[in-house]
Scaffold this motif. Structure first.
Motif, mmCIF file in Angstrom:
data_model
loop_
_atom_site.group_PDB
_atom_site.id
_atom_site.type_symbol
_atom_site.label_atom_id
_atom_site.label_comp_id
_atom_site.label_asym_id
_atom_site.label_seq_id
_atom_site.Cartn_x
_atom_site.Cartn_y
_atom_site.Cartn_z
ATOM 1 N N ALA A 47 0.817 -1.209 0.000
ATOM 2 C CA ALA A 47 0.000 0.000 0.000
ATOM 3 C C ALA A 47 0.853 1.262 0.000
ATOM 4 O O ALA A 47 0.415 2.314 -0.456
ATOM 5 N N PHE A 48 2.075 1.151 0.496
ATOM 6 C CA PHE A 48 2.954 2.315 0.604
ATOM 7 C C PHE A 48 3.284 2.938 -0.748
ATOM 8 O O PHE A 48 3.612 4.122 -0.853
ATOM 9 N N LEU A 49 3.209 2.134 -1.831
ATOM 10 C CA LEU A 49 3.558 2.665 -3.150
ATOM 11 C C LEU A 49 2.650 3.821 -3.543
ATOM 12 O O LEU A 49 3.073 4.755 -4.233
ATOM 13 N N LEU A 50 1.384 3.764 -3.104
ATOM 14 C CA LEU A 50 0.427 4.799 -3.519
ATOM 15 C C LEU A 50 0.782 6.182 -2.988
ATOM 16 O O LEU A 50 0.851 7.137 -3.767
ATOM 17 N N PRO A 51 0.996 6.341 -1.665
ATOM 18 C CA PRO A 51 1.356 7.689 -1.215
ATOM 19 C C PRO A 51 2.682 8.180 -1.786
ATOM 20 O O PRO A 51 2.821 9.374 -2.082
ATOM 21 N N LEU A 83 -6.096 -8.341 -4.668
ATOM 22 C CA LEU A 83 -6.178 -7.150 -3.831
ATOM 23 C C LEU A 83 -7.634 -6.870 -3.456
ATOM 24 O O LEU A 83 -7.961 -6.619 -2.306
ATOM 25 N N MET A 84 -8.505 -6.909 -4.447
ATOM 26 C CA MET A 84 -9.902 -6.563 -4.208
ATOM 27 C C MET A 84 -10.588 -7.576 -3.308
ATOM 28 O O MET A 84 -11.397 -7.230 -2.461
ATOM 29 N N ARG A 85 -10.248 -8.846 -3.525
ATOM 30 C CA ARG A 85 -10.906 -9.900 -2.765
ATOM 31 C C ARG A 85 -10.639 -9.731 -1.273
ATOM 32 O O ARG A 85 -11.482 -9.984 -0.441
ATOM 33 N N HIS A 86 -9.425 -9.274 -0.935
ATOM 34 C CA HIS A 86 -9.055 -9.182 0.470
ATOM 35 C C HIS A 86 -9.157 -7.777 1.025
ATOM 36 O O HIS A 86 -8.771 -7.534 2.151
ATOM 37 N N LEU A 87 -9.653 -6.849 0.239
ATOM 38 C CA LEU A 87 -9.730 -5.463 0.701
ATOM 39 C C LEU A 87 -10.484 -5.407 2.021
ATOM 40 O O LEU A 87 -11.605 -5.893 2.112
ATOM 41 N N PRO A 88 -9.879 -4.836 3.046
ATOM 42 C CA PRO A 88 -10.569 -4.804 4.342
ATOM 43 C C PRO A 88 -11.731 -3.810 4.304
ATOM 44 O O PRO A 88 -11.658 -2.710 4.844
ATOM 45 N N ALA A 124 -4.101 -3.820 9.901
ATOM 46 C CA ALA A 124 -2.814 -4.236 9.338
ATOM 47 C C ALA A 124 -2.869 -5.697 8.922
ATOM 48 O O ALA A 124 -2.342 -6.076 7.872
ATOM 49 N N THR A 125 -3.508 -6.525 9.742
ATOM 50 C CA THR A 125 -3.644 -7.944 9.401
ATOM 51 C C THR A 125 -4.460 -8.106 8.133
ATOM 52 O O THR A 125 -4.102 -8.872 7.237
ATOM 53 N N ALA A 126 -5.564 -7.359 8.061
ATOM 54 C CA ALA A 126 -6.417 -7.461 6.881
ATOM 55 C C ALA A 126 -5.683 -6.962 5.640
ATOM 56 O O ALA A 126 -5.769 -7.567 4.562
ATOM 57 N N LEU A 127 -4.956 -5.863 5.811
ATOM 58 C CA LEU A 127 -4.206 -5.305 4.681
ATOM 59 C C LEU A 127 -3.156 -6.294 4.208
ATOM 60 O O LEU A 127 -2.942 -6.478 3.005
ATOM 61 N N ALA A 128 -2.491 -6.935 5.151
ATOM 62 C CA ALA A 128 -1.425 -7.868 4.786
ATOM 63 C C ALA A 128 -1.984 -9.047 4.005
ATOM 64 O O ALA A 128 -1.297 -9.624 3.162
ATOM 65 N N ALA A 129 -3.230 -9.401 4.283
ATOM 66 C CA ALA A 129 -3.824 -10.521 3.552
ATOM 67 C C ALA A 129 -3.976 -10.200 2.070
ATOM 68 O O ALA A 129 -4.056 -11.095 1.231
#
Lengths: 102, 480
Positions: free
Chosen positions: B158-162, B186-191, B359-364
């Motif tokens: 996610a850091f690439l975006l900012p 990415l979309m499937r696991h989007l928190p 963070a856990t959800a994002l990491a997934a």
């Protein structure tokens, strides 16, 4: 006309007066608070040293002092990280040729 | 407190308010860490306001409640349990010369040493102009410098975006952003839950900023090579399969003068290990992280830890953890009692839970398969410091049977250079895993060293000559 990668206000900081330091025999512009690495990059200089086995060019990589790729000699003191070392007027900065035995 | 990022600042504020004598040690010239990367001191003459946590710390420093030692690094540390202040920290100035040396003792330590970008090798990644995404942002925020005129931002996370959005806003022509993960994954696991709505909104804003500037975002793609004469002049971008292996026939080149590449963040555990803290692979990324309990206490009594060091949770989670760690240290020093601790940490513990969940959800969303090994050629440098090639590491495993990181280090020199394995650990571990058929058993090995940053011999001699220093310390330093 060399590039200037400095951001101007309001996006960037309001910098103080410009001064110069030497990198090898090139005059480089800098402002108070800038690191040697940043000032070199702003003036378009990206290669800071060559590696000791293959002689390949290296420059800033991690930008935060972890990778130790940006090593330069400043006023006779070797192996300083350009990304962390502030520039001062009249500094003599030398690129490091890794293959040459000191 | 070691580190003046979000966790360290929060810990310092809580501990100082609770009545502790607090010293903050930080490598950078100004507090804020990577997240609140503030402009270097003296650079900005305008009356710019620093972010709130930085302003709060500065106020405590001005009031004499906190001692701040900026531009200072701990080069080694030890624990002497027989004295009242068991933690011995040897400091050095960052400049590499003999300035700034000191030894300080503490009764409690809060570690908030954060994380660095994870880097993975690819052909040409050692060319000047190829930087980490974190490095590009540090230059932008700390020095007001663009890393180039035409850049590609890539890797994963996610850091690439900012970073891309900030570079584009700064006038850099961001040619594209490439993310190795697939969009569907990415979309499937989007928190996508109401609980995380604030972070989702932030993410949406970033995507909008990029779209408005017409910066293309390509998922399932990566920079698989960089080339140029003396500096990067073009990158090769390839489409990837699910395992991150390059898809044949999909290569295209993009002219750039900078490439900003990062694959997430890796906790900096070196100091924690020296202070006796247990580390274990954290569940999201397998990176060695410091083990902490619900009070942010490590396995070394008197040492607490918070922030990315204990597992990447983002800056808000780091601040909550740091605050809890600071309060736990205050309890350990007898400044506040358990009832006060419970009261003051109630809201913080909830915040911590929310941010850890995010963070856990994002990491997934982001996984890291090893197909990137197929981006490498035999002569791609893997250990940058010692210039060790992919072929050399692979042959150490297959021909010399070096199946753990320590033997790879001893036979190839990976991890023996200045950075002590910080840049090459992940790559070497992945090469060993693939070549040996199983993961190395000593994954923290390339991260552990008794000397955390290069210091002149004279600095070690100072410690050795100090009559107050326990003999076993100087003996150990002398042997190294």
């Amino acid at each position: 006309m060399p590039p200037d990668q400095r951001l101007s206000p309001p996006a960037g900081p309001e910098r103080g007066p410009v001064f110069t330091f030497l990198f090898a025999d090139v005059q480089v512009h800098a402002h108070a608070g800038e690191t040697i690495g940043a000032a070199l990059l702003a003036d378009g200089i990206t290669a800071l040293r060559s590696t000791r086995f293959a002689g390949r060019p290296r420059g800033l990589f991690c930008g935060i002092g972890s990778c130790f790729d940006c090593l330069v000699t400043v006023n006779g003191v070797p192996n300083l990280r350009a990304c962390l070392t502030p520039a001062a007027p009249g500094d003599r900065v030398q690129p490091q040729d890794g293959r040459r035995v000191a | 407190m070691v580190g003046a990022g979000p966790a360290g600042m929060a810990a310092a504020a809580q501990a100082a308010t609770a009545g502790c004598e607090v010293t903050v040690i930080d490598t950078y010239p100004a507090p804020g860490g990577q997240y609140h990367r503030t402009v270097a001191p003296g650079l900005d003459r305008s009356a710019a306001h620093p972010p709130e946590p930085v302003a709060a710390l500065n106020a405590l420093v001005a009031a004499g409640r906190v001692t701040l030692r900026s531009g200072t690094t701990i080069w080694t540390a030890g624990v002497d349990r027989e004295v009242a202040a068991p933690f011995r920290l040897h400091l050095t100035g960052v400049g590499g010369s003999l300035t700034g040396s000191a030894t300080i003792r503490a009764r409690a330590v809060v570690l908030a040493t954060g994380a660095t970008d994870r880097v993975l090798p690819f052909p040409g990644w050692d060319l000047p102009g190829v930087v980490t995404a974190g490095g590009a942002q540090a230059l932008l925020k700390g020095q007001g410098i663009r890393v180039g005129d035409r850049a590609v931002v890539g890797g994963s996370g996610a850091f690439l975006l900012p970073v891309a959005a900030d570079l584009a806003a700064a006038g850099c022509d961001v040619r594209e952003v490439v993310e190795a993960q697939g969009l569907r994954c990415l979309m499937r696991h989007l928190p996508a839950s109401w609980r995380h709505r604030a972070r989702l909104f932030e993410g949406g804003q970033l995507a909008w900023r990029l779209a408005r500037r017409r910066v293309p975002f390509h998922a399932r793609s990566a920079v698989t090579a960089a080339a140029g004469d003396g500096r990067v002049e073009q990158v090769t971008i390839s489409r990837l399969d699910r395992s991150w292996g390059p898809l044949p026939g999909t290569d295209r080149t993009v002219a750039v003068d900078a490439a900003c590449i990062s694959f997430g963040f890796v906790p900096q555990i070196g100091l924690a290990a020296l202070l006796g803290c247990g580390v274990e692979p954290e569940p999201l990324w397998d990176d060695p992280a410091v083990i902490v309990d619900h009070r942010q206490a490590t396995t070394s009594p008197g040492v607490f830890a918070g922030g990315e060091l204990t597992g990447v949770t983002g800056s808000d989670g780091a601040a909550a953890e740091g605050a809890i760690a600071g309060l736990a240290a205050a309890v350990a020093l007898g400044r506040i009692d358990e009832a006060a601790f419970a009261a003051r940490t109630r809201a913080l513990r909830k915040l911590r839970a929310v941010h850890r969940a995010f963070a856990t959800a994002l990491a997934a969303m982001y996984r890291r398969p090893d197909g990137w090994l197929d981006w490498l050629t035999d002569d791609t440098v893997v250990c940058r410091c010692e210039e060790v090639s992919f072929a050399t590491v692979r042959e150490a495993v297959t021909a010399l049977e070096a199946t753990d990181l320590r033997s790879v280090k001893l036979t190839t020199r990976c991890g023996m250079g200045y950075c002590q394995g910080r840049m090459c650990r992940d790559a070497v571990a992945a090469i060993v895993t693939r070549a040996a058929g199983r993961a190395p058993r000593d994954t923290p090995a390339l991260s552990l060293t008794p000397v955390l940053t290069p210091v002149p011999l004279a600095r070690i001699a100072e410690v050795a000559d100090d009559p107050d220093e326990p003999r076993h310390v100087s003996g150990r330093c002398a042997r190294r």
